[in-house]
Scaffold this motif. Sequence first.
Motif, PDB file in Angstrom:
ATOM      1  N   GLY A  78      64.607  43.465  -3.069  1.00 32.62           N
ATOM      2  CA  GLY A  78      65.842  42.673  -3.023  1.00 32.62           C
ATOM      3  C   GLY A  78      66.599  42.760  -1.710  1.00 32.62           C
ATOM      4  N   ILE A  79      66.122  43.565  -0.748  1.00 31.75           N
ATOM      5  CA  ILE A  79      66.857  43.757   0.519  1.00 31.75           C
ATOM      6  C   ILE A  79      65.936  43.761   1.745  1.00 31.75           C
ATOM      7  CG2 ILE A  79      66.801  46.309   0.320  1.00 31.75           C
ATOM      8  CD1 ILE A  79      69.604  46.393   1.567  1.00 31.75           C
ATOM      9  N   SER A  92      68.892  33.969  -3.902  1.00 34.74           N
ATOM     10  CA  SER A  92      68.094  34.582  -4.962  1.00 34.74           C
ATOM     11  C   SER A  92      68.082  33.610  -6.128  1.00 34.74           C
ATOM     12  CB  SER A  92      68.738  35.886  -5.444  1.00 34.74           C
ATOM     13  OG  SER A  92      68.558  36.894  -4.489  1.00 34.74           O
ATOM     14  N   ASP A 142      70.972  39.331   1.854  1.00 38.13           N
ATOM     15  CA  ASP A 142      69.852  39.467   0.920  1.00 38.13           C
ATOM     16  C   ASP A 142      70.234  40.346  -0.280  1.00 38.13           C
ATOM     17  OD1 ASP A 142      67.405  39.593  -0.306  1.00 38.13           O
ATOM     18  OD2 ASP A 142      66.382  40.681   1.296  1.00 38.13           O
ATOM     19  N   ALA A 143      70.755  41.531   0.017  1.00 38.22           N
ATOM     20  CA  ALA A 143      71.084  42.466  -1.065  1.00 38.22           C
ATOM     21  C   ALA A 143      72.188  41.899  -1.961  1.00 38.22           C
ATOM     22  CB  ALA A 143      71.528  43.800  -0.474  1.00 38.22           C
ATOM     23  N   THR A 150      71.015  39.148  -4.466  1.00 40.19           N
ATOM     24  CA  THR A 150      70.373  39.740  -5.651  1.00 40.19           C
ATOM     25  C   THR A 150      71.434  40.374  -6.563  1.00 40.19           C
ATOM     26  OG1 THR A 150      68.484  40.217  -4.223  1.00 40.19           O
ATOM     27  CG2 THR A 150      68.507  41.281  -6.381  1.00 40.19           C
TER      28      THR A 150
HETATM   29 MG    MG Z   1      67.846  39.733  -2.195  1.00 38.14          MG
END
Ligand code: MG
Length: 341
Positions: A181-182, A250, A293-294, A297
């Motif tokens: 997820g990152i 996401s 990105d993180a 999610t």
């Molecule tokens: Mg992500």
Amino acid sequence: MQRRAVLFLLACIPFFTACAIIPISKSSPPPAPVTLKRAQFLMGTLVEITAVAPSDAIAQASLTASFQEIRRLENLLSTWIETSELYRVNQAAGLKPVGVSAETFDLLRRALEVAEYTEGGFNIAIGPAVRLWNIPEAPRIPSAMELDIAAQYVDYRRIRLDAARRTVFLEKSGMRIDIGGIGKGFAAEKAAAVMREIGATGGLVAVAGDFRVFGRRADGTAWPIGIQHPREPGKILATLDATDEAVSTSGDYERYFMQDGVRYHHILDPKTLQPARLCQSVTIIAPDATTADALATGVFVMGPVRGLALAERLGLGAVIVDAGGGISISSHARNRVKLFP
Ligand code: MG
Ligand code: AMP
């Protein structure tokens, strides 16, 4: 005396003008920027990179170096590659702390920070549950008992980071870090930095749904980014123009399987270890791709209400499609995002 000075100055005008004009008329116009694009399959997905540079050689070199950078990070961080640092960290779960590079340490520190922001929605200790669902390789619905057992190993607070020794310790045997997820955002961030170092003036790094852009396109305009419609493949839900920032999406349409009319996808709610049910897709616009990105999610797990509140608190752009298809846009993104009918 004064008149003489004025005359002298007037006499000099043709000379000054000539000085001003001659160098300009002699020099050739600056070369038009070169744009090059390349794609490769890395980190289990399609990576597409576009470079804008003053010359073909610089554009080529920045593309080569940025792909190399992503390959290097994949080898450092992939939990599937037996020589990677995170593989060793996972192998040593419950046994001992493992020394890691500054980069790996930084990635884990950032991941734990986002875990706190998202009230545990983003959780890199989710590994044992991701393995059980195994989407999309061999998807199946795990039994309640299997999920109960996995639940004992997904507490991210038991990932111990020791900054002084630069070590990572998973306190319980059976724990497993998953950076799905990152990691792509982290790689996109580093790849863009390498391109800039080599002399690219603009660039777009796209690692699946994680985009990092810098500078401008050859014609001086910003980078148009399309947000995929979560229920109509190939259709764009919205667009925005980006410069020097990251846009990550996401979605529950990226990796999933259907069973008895129910969609089972790859973003899991750490509380239930079931696919998170409150959103169809989440797009985060942030200054850097690791955060984007993180958070995409994590906000997906938090859902539209708490997720939007978090984006507002952090001052970030967010486009959230909820489970019913309703769209919310954070105030930082509202004037920038153009929805498609
Ligand atoms: Mg992500
Ligand atoms: P993304 O496409 O960036 O949303 O990442 C999804 C991937 O992150 C999944 O394929 C898993 O590897 C991992 N993952 C799933 N659920 C979570 C979660 N709640 N927190 C952190 N990572 C997750």
